[in-house]
Design a protein around this motif. Structure first.
Motif, PDB file in Angstrom:
ATOM      1  N   PHE A  27       0.825  -1.209   0.000  1.00 25.70           N
ATOM      2  CA  PHE A  27       0.000   0.000   0.000  1.00 25.70           C
ATOM      3  C   PHE A  27       0.862   1.265   0.000  1.00 25.70           C
ATOM      4  O   PHE A  27       0.475   2.291  -0.558  1.00 25.70           O
ATOM      5  CB  PHE A  27      -0.928   0.019   1.212  1.00 25.70           C
ATOM      6  CG  PHE A  27      -2.079  -0.940   1.119  1.00 25.70           C
ATOM      7  CD1 PHE A  27      -3.087  -0.750   0.193  1.00 25.70           C
ATOM      8  CD2 PHE A  27      -2.139  -2.038   1.961  1.00 25.70           C
ATOM      9  CE1 PHE A  27      -4.151  -1.636   0.106  1.00 25.70           C
ATOM     10  CE2 PHE A  27      -3.201  -2.932   1.890  1.00 25.70           C
ATOM     11  CZ  PHE A  27      -4.209  -2.729   0.955  1.00 25.70           C
ATOM     12  N   ILE A  28       2.016   1.189   0.648  1.00 25.37           N
ATOM     13  CA  ILE A  28       2.898   2.360   0.712  1.00 25.37           C
ATOM     14  C   ILE A  28       3.397   2.730  -0.675  1.00 25.37           C
ATOM     15  O   ILE A  28       3.393   3.911  -1.073  1.00 25.37           O
ATOM     16  CB  ILE A  28       4.073   2.081   1.674  1.00 25.37           C
ATOM     17  CG1 ILE A  28       3.546   1.922   3.102  1.00 25.37           C
ATOM     18  CG2 ILE A  28       5.120   3.199   1.598  1.00 25.37           C
ATOM     19  CD1 ILE A  28       4.601   1.580   4.119  1.00 25.37           C
ATOM     20  N   GLY A  47      -4.881  -0.179  13.853  1.00 23.94           N
ATOM     21  CA  GLY A  47      -3.560  -0.224  13.245  1.00 23.94           C
ATOM     22  C   GLY A  47      -3.171   1.021  12.469  1.00 23.94           C
ATOM     23  O   GLY A  47      -2.190   1.002  11.713  1.00 23.94           O
ATOM     24  N   LYS A  48      -3.900   2.124  12.653  1.00 26.95           N
ATOM     25  CA  LYS A  48      -3.554   3.357  11.935  1.00 26.95           C
ATOM     26  C   LYS A  48      -2.183   3.865  12.338  1.00 26.95           C
ATOM     27  O   LYS A  48      -1.373   4.256  11.483  1.00 26.95           O
ATOM     28  CB  LYS A  48      -4.600   4.458  12.212  1.00 26.95           C
ATOM     29  CG  LYS A  48      -6.014   4.119  11.792  1.00 26.95           C
ATOM     30  CD  LYS A  48      -6.941   5.309  11.946  1.00 26.95           C
ATOM     31  CE  LYS A  48      -7.030   5.859  13.344  1.00 26.95           C
ATOM     32  NZ  LYS A  48      -7.645   4.901  14.321  1.00 26.95           N
ATOM     33  N   SER A  49      -1.912   3.858  13.635  1.00 30.03           N
ATOM     34  CA  SER A  49      -0.635   4.385  14.127  1.00 30.03           C
ATOM     35  C   SER A  49       0.537   3.549  13.647  1.00 30.03           C
ATOM     36  O   SER A  49       1.587   4.088  13.268  1.00 30.03           O
ATOM     37  CB  SER A  49      -0.644   4.448  15.663  1.00 30.03           C
ATOM     38  OG  SER A  49      -1.653   5.314  16.132  1.00 30.03           O
ATOM     39  N   LEU A  50       0.365   2.231  13.646  1.00 27.97           N
ATOM     40  CA  LEU A  50       1.435   1.349  13.175  1.00 27.97           C
ATOM     41  C   LEU A  50       1.700   1.576  11.689  1.00 27.97           C
ATOM     42  O   LEU A  50       2.855   1.613  11.254  1.00 27.97           O
ATOM     43  CB  LEU A  50       1.067  -0.109  13.436  1.00 27.97           C
ATOM     44  CG  LEU A  50       2.076  -1.148  12.976  1.00 27.97           C
ATOM     45  CD1 LEU A  50       3.432  -0.924  13.632  1.00 27.97           C
ATOM     46  CD2 LEU A  50       1.562  -2.562  13.285  1.00 27.97           C
ATOM     47  N   THR A 218      -8.556  -2.741   2.687  1.00 29.84           N
ATOM     48  CA  THR A 218      -7.898  -3.662   3.627  1.00 29.84           C
ATOM     49  C   THR A 218      -6.565  -3.128   4.135  1.00 29.84           C
ATOM     50  O   THR A 218      -5.753  -3.880   4.660  1.00 29.84           O
ATOM     51  CB  THR A 218      -7.680  -5.037   2.961  1.00 29.84           C
ATOM     52  OG1 THR A 218      -6.819  -4.886   1.827  1.00 29.84           O
ATOM     53  CG2 THR A 218      -9.001  -5.639   2.512  1.00 29.84           C
ATOM     54  N   LEU A 219      -6.350  -1.824   3.985  1.00 27.89           N
ATOM     55  CA  LEU A 219      -5.097  -1.224   4.451  1.00 27.89           C
ATOM     56  C   LEU A 219      -4.929  -1.433   5.956  1.00 27.89           C
ATOM     57  O   LEU A 219      -3.822  -1.700   6.443  1.00 27.89           O
ATOM     58  CB  LEU A 219      -5.080   0.267   4.106  1.00 27.89           C
ATOM     59  CG  LEU A 219      -3.779   1.030   4.346  1.00 27.89           C
ATOM     60  CD1 LEU A 219      -3.678   2.207   3.374  1.00 27.89           C
ATOM     61  CD2 LEU A 219      -3.700   1.567   5.772  1.00 27.89           C
ATOM     62  N   CYS A 220      -6.011  -1.304   6.702  1.00 26.46           N
ATOM     63  CA  CYS A 220      -6.004  -1.586   8.140  1.00 26.46           C
ATOM     64  C   CYS A 220      -6.908  -2.781   8.409  1.00 26.46           C
ATOM     65  O   CYS A 220      -7.970  -2.914   7.799  1.00 26.46           O
ATOM     66  CB  CYS A 220      -6.504  -0.379   8.929  1.00 26.46           C
ATOM     67  SG  CYS A 220      -5.403   1.056   8.884  1.00 26.46           S
ATOM     68  N   GLY A 221      -6.502  -3.655   9.314  1.00 29.86           N
ATOM     69  CA  GLY A 221      -7.272  -4.861   9.593  1.00 29.86           C
ATOM     70  C   GLY A 221      -6.691  -6.055   8.858  1.00 29.86           C
ATOM     71  O   GLY A 221      -5.867  -5.907   7.951  1.00 29.86           O
TER      72      GLY A 221
END
Length: 514
Positions: A27-28, A47-50, A218-221
């Motif tokens: 994703f990056i 998981g936003k912070s990670l 699915t970027l987070c989760g």
């Protein structure tokens, strides 16, 4: 057994402390190659912070941390960028003064980390000065990452006047990003809520909101595939169907994902229970639902337009938007009607449904002892096929509702209230319960299902001049029970009539179908 990365917000710490890697680094590369300014809204503990720290380490050129991950061979590691990383995630902001102190500390940290000096006096002036001086000092454009941008507002959302003051202070701080464009390489902002761009990001019109972008769903989760491919050893011996029912189900117009915080705790403890909900108290959320007469059973299926979900303002908070953005409801379906987008929302999973209804019960019945002592007998009664126990305990529970509640509500609201109490009790215990359970002949008021039993419940008010036997007959006449005949379960019909005068169950009847 390998250690699970529970609660880790640092990418470097995760790499050193755990051998479990859910690789989101593709994703990056996609984000960096396709745009410059991004905004992502996701619920807390997702998981936003990670992910933001992973962005930080990638742009800073820390190739050693990405060994074996997608980005290792898909990134320009020789062209590192200076990074300004700000997080409002820690602590609680209780006043405007505390917010100003926090922002001052951010500016001091930036000065010390990048070796610059400030000449400006204002907060926005020094933030702009930091970006410009870092860019000139390094000869490279700056990456700005802002985590939990809205937390100071949400910390005091119960005080509208103070929340507005905090919003205006943040708006002044964030406004720098608009004028610093020539010195910026990449900007990524995360938060729980989506306050309107007009309110907080005035002028930053090119900020790309990827919250409901299917490509980043699915970027987070964790997806089903990621869960099984990465944590297969931890899943051994566990009921994967139950895990899916309790923790999967979050959707942002793409593949469903598991809540990472909840699933990691479940895999660690080997127990299925509420984890995500325990990390936050939804007091303000409950107040909003009460203010808007949002009944608990109505949250099984909520209709909302794209305009409602897109954002909200402090002065006009939509309960649908708040429930969705904070993770208590998720997208179940979408349809386009001309220029209008219509979303169907519902609980993402049993964890959220159970825990939120548990909190709502405290509003319905404030006697803690009476509320809690009824749980086990009620649960056992439906497992054993003893509907008379339902009558006895719910009669006592309804008698415990404060007189003041009825004084403030209409008769129609009372009828909905009775249904809400029944629904929330069973939903909070993790029972498979459906309000307004549809059939081809209409809808039954409530259905409960266990492994071998089905309960079909019909509610009536005594103003309708019907008794409990008539409620049972309605179920038969409508053929509601036929929906469950083929399942081979015992089917119980339950009829209840509530008295407006007694404010309780006036008549009760039940029948086991042959």
């Amino acid at each position: 057994m390998k250690k699970l990365p529970i609660g880790i917000q640092s990418f470097e710490a995760m790499q050193s402390e755990s051998h479990y890697y859910v690789d989101k680094t593709a994703f990056i590369e996609k984000l960096a190659s396709e745009g410059k300014y991004y905004f992502l809204s996701r619920p807390r503990r997702f998981g936003k912070s990670l992910f933001l720290d992973t962005l930080h380490q990638a742009f800073a050129g820390r190739k050693d941390l990405f060994k074996g991950l997608y980005l290792e061979h898909n990134w320009d590691w020789d062209n590192a960028s200076p990074v300004i990383h700000i997080s409002f995630g820690s602590g609680v902001i209780r006043s405007l003064g505390e917010l100003q102190v926090k922002i001052e500390s951010f500016l001091l940290d930036i000065r010390n980390e990048h070796g610059i000096d400030y000449e400006k006096k204002s907060v926005d002036g020094r933030f702009m000065e930091a970006i410009v001086k870092i860019a000139r000092k390094t000869g490279k454009k700056v990456v700005v990452l802002i985590d939990e941008y809205d937390k100071p507002i949400l910390d005091r959302i119960d005080d509208t006047e103070l929340a507005v003051s905090i919003r205006e202070e943040l708006k002044n701080f964030y406004s720098v990003l608009k004028d610093a464009d020539a010195h910026l390489k990449f900007v990524f902002i995360t938060g729980v809520s989506k306050f309107s761009k007009v309110s907080l990001f005035s002028g930053l019109n090119h900020l790309q909101d990827i919250t409901l972008n299917e490509a980043y769903a699915t970027l987070c989760g964790y997806t089903e595939r990621e869960l099984h491919s990465v944590f297969e050893d931890r899943l051994q011996g566990l009921d994967t169907d139950a895990i899916r029912q309790w923790y999967n189900g979050y959707a942002w117009l793409g593949e469903k994902v598991y809540n990472p915080f909840a699933i990691l705790n479940a895999l660690q403890s080997r127990q299925i229970r509420n984890y995500w909900f325990e990390t936050g108290t939804p007091t303000f959320l409950i107040q909003i639902l009460k203010k808007n007469n949002f009944r608990s059973f109505e949250m099984e299926e909520v209709q909302a337009t794209g305009t409602i979900l897109d954002s909200f303002d402090i002065e006009r908070i939509s309960p649908e938007a708040l429930l969705f953005q904070t993770g208590y409801l998720t997208i179940r379906g979408m349809r386009q009607i001309g220029a209008l987008t219509q979303y169907t929302l519902g609980y993402p999973n049993m964890e959220v449904k159970s825990a939120l209804n548990d909190s709502l019960l405290a509003y319905f019945i404030d006697d803690l002892h009476q509320r809690e002592s009824a749980r086990l007998p009620l649960y056992e009664s439906i497992l054993k096929g003893e509907p008379d126990v339902l009558h006895r305990y719910f009669h006592a529970l309804l008698a415990a509702i404060p007189h003041d509640w009825y004084r403030k509500n209409t008769m129609e609201a009372c009828e909905g209230h009775y249904a809400s109490v029944f629904y929330s009790y069973f939903a909070s215990m993790g029972v498979d319960v459906t309000p307004e359970d549809r059939t081809n002949r209409g809808s039954m008021d409530l259905s409960l299902r266990t492994d071998d039993k089905v309960y079909i419940i019909e509610f009536k008010m005594d103003s309708q001049r019907k008794n409990a036997a008539a409620a049972l007959q309605q179920i038969k006449d409508k053929g509601y029970h036929e929906k469950y005949r083929a399942q081979g379960k015992k089917i119980y019909l339950v009829g209840m009539v509530f008295s407006a005068e007694e404010r309780n169950i006036r008549d009760f009847a039940w029948e086991l179908l042959p």
